[in-house]
Design a protein around this motif. Structure first.
Motif, PDB file in Angstrom:
ATOM      1  N   ASN A  61     -11.013   6.439  -6.879  1.00 30.23           N
ATOM      2  CA  ASN A  61     -11.057   5.162  -6.177  1.00 30.23           C
ATOM      3  C   ASN A  61     -10.436   5.289  -4.784  1.00 30.23           C
TER       4      ASN A  61
ATOM      5  N   PHE B  14     -14.473  10.236 -11.167  1.00 32.39           N
ATOM      6  CA  PHE B  14     -14.500   9.193 -10.140  1.00 32.39           C
ATOM      7  C   PHE B  14     -13.097   9.000  -9.558  1.00 32.39           C
TER       8      PHE B  14
ATOM      9  N   LEU C  58     -17.686   0.969 -14.729  1.00 28.26           N
ATOM     10  CA  LEU C  58     -17.201   2.323 -14.984  1.00 28.26           C
ATOM     11  C   LEU C  58     -16.450   2.395 -16.306  1.00 28.26           C
TER      12      LEU C  58
ATOM     13  N   LEU D 279     -17.644   0.579  -5.913  1.00 31.43           N
ATOM     14  CA  LEU D 279     -18.239   1.108  -7.135  1.00 31.43           C
ATOM     15  C   LEU D 279     -19.623   0.529  -7.395  1.00 31.43           C
TER      16      LEU D 279
END
Length: 390
Positions: free
Chosen positions: A189, A187, A199, A164
């Protein structure tokens, strides 16, 4: 002063509601014509701002009688209701991405007071409102309001990430989200269990424009993009959905240019193409890349020169028709999307609805090289795709 905003896109409603409320106006919102007319009668607002292309709920179709020429543009119904039926002088401002002059003329014929074409800036909206009903003295506009845009369309973007911190370094998402009000960034992961603070901090107050979607542990890139896109496709407000590969260091402005291309055309799929002269210096890398692109063109039978460049924007129809089944491959799933489109639409139509747009702002070349191992995998996967979708 009361303002009623009518729009079926949540991102537009929330952005305008917050902005105009901060300026001191009392704002109410509706996402369909039935609720808009009910709220108008209840609130008696000083101004109505309405998008032209609006839904009318099934149980509201008999609430009032439409003029023949506005049955397909229900946003004009609020103008008719206020100006023709009620004979009120309340100003009405129309918004739309529709550039058809006849639509504008129909709105003014009914009594609309102003018209603004999307995309438009918050600063411009505030200035037009001030001319119609005056300026509220609660708060002055921000210095950057002229750069904060409500886009012509609402866009959902899947952002898979491995790291990130690196993703945030490549693109200033805080600035992007602040200035581009028609985007929602989802988003996903791909393995970074740490460093999520940035974030999470960015999501505070921006829940309508940014989200973190959990697809589970140890998920591959292709599956993350597929699940993320299907997740966004459930939201009716998005006109188009795209994704940006975490290995591609493309400037957001280039992606926004791709969105403008698909928004202003009948295209269903726009892909980017890297500037080869800038991105690839090594002669062997050039040969490998050209070899891969040659195989892809032979497989698709249309002219694409960088089909695996991982930034794409497409219609929801493409998502709904080609993302249902899991992709066979991980690194070449971009080609699978196109092969599924070819099977659905046919090779002749595929050439009309797919477009490759060169990148103008290449940020970095470090991740553009194709290693020998990756190249071999790509060649093998392209062969698998060609056999499977023949």
């Amino acid at each position: 002063m009361k303002i009623l905003i009518v729009d079926d896109q949540e991102l537009v409603l929330l952005s305008l509601e917050k902005y105009l409320s901060d300026l001191g106006y009392e704002v109410s919102c509706a996402n369909n014509m039935s609720d808009a007319i009910t709220l108008y009668d209840e609130l008696q607002p000083s101004l109505v701002i309405s998008d032209i292309n609006m839904p009318v709920l099934p149980n509201s179709k008999d609430t009032f009688r439409s003029l023949d020429y506005i049955k397909e543009m229900s946003g004009l119904e609020i103008v008719k209701y206020i100006k023709v039926i009620k004979k009120h002088s309340v100003p009405v401002m129309l918004l739309s991405g529709n550039y058809d002059d006849s639509v504008i003329l129909k709105g003014f014929a009914l009594g609309a007071d102003d018209y603004m074409k999307k995309p438009l800036s918050l600063d411009e909206i505030a200035n037009r409102i001030a001319k119609l009903i005056g300026v509220h003295d609660k708060k002055e506009k921000g210095n950057d309001d002229s750069y904060r845009l409500i886009q012509k369309k609402c866009i959902g973007v899947v952002i898979p990430f491995y790291d990130l911190k690196q993703e945030f370094f490549k693109r200033d998402y805080a600035k992007i989200i602040h200035t581009n009000l028609g985007y929602h960034f989802c988003f996903i992961n791909l393995g970074d269990s740490n460093n999520l603070e940035d974030l999470e901090e960015l999501m505070v107050g921006n829940e309508e424009r940014i989200s973190l979607y959990n697809c589970g542990d140890s998920i591959q890139l292709s599956e993350a993009v597929r699940l993320g896109a299907l997740h966004l496709a459930k939201n009716k407000q998005f006109d188009f959905i795209g994704f940006i590969n975490p290995d591609l260091e493309v400037a957001f402005k280039d992606f926004d240019d791709m969105v403008k291309t698909i928004s202003n055309s009948s295209l269903k799929f726009v892909s980017c193409a890297r500037p080869t002269a800038l991105a690839i210096k090594n002669g062997i890398d050039i040969l490998i890349t050209k070899g891969i692109d040659f195989l892809i063109r032979k497989t698709l039978k249309i002219e694409l020169h960088d089909a695996l460049c991982g930034a794409k924007i497409m219609s929801k129809e493409v998502i709904e028709k080609t993302f249902i089944e899991k992709f066979m491959t991980n690194e070449t799933f971009d080609l699978e999307i196109l092969m599924r489109m070819k099977k659905i639409y046919g090779v002749d139509k595929l050439g009309d609805i797919v477009y490759e747009q060169p990148l103008k702002r290449w940020m970095s070349c470090n991740n553009s090289k194709v290693s020998a191992v990756t190249a071999i995998r790509n060649f093998v996967q392209i062969g698998q795709i060609a056999l499977h979708y023949k």
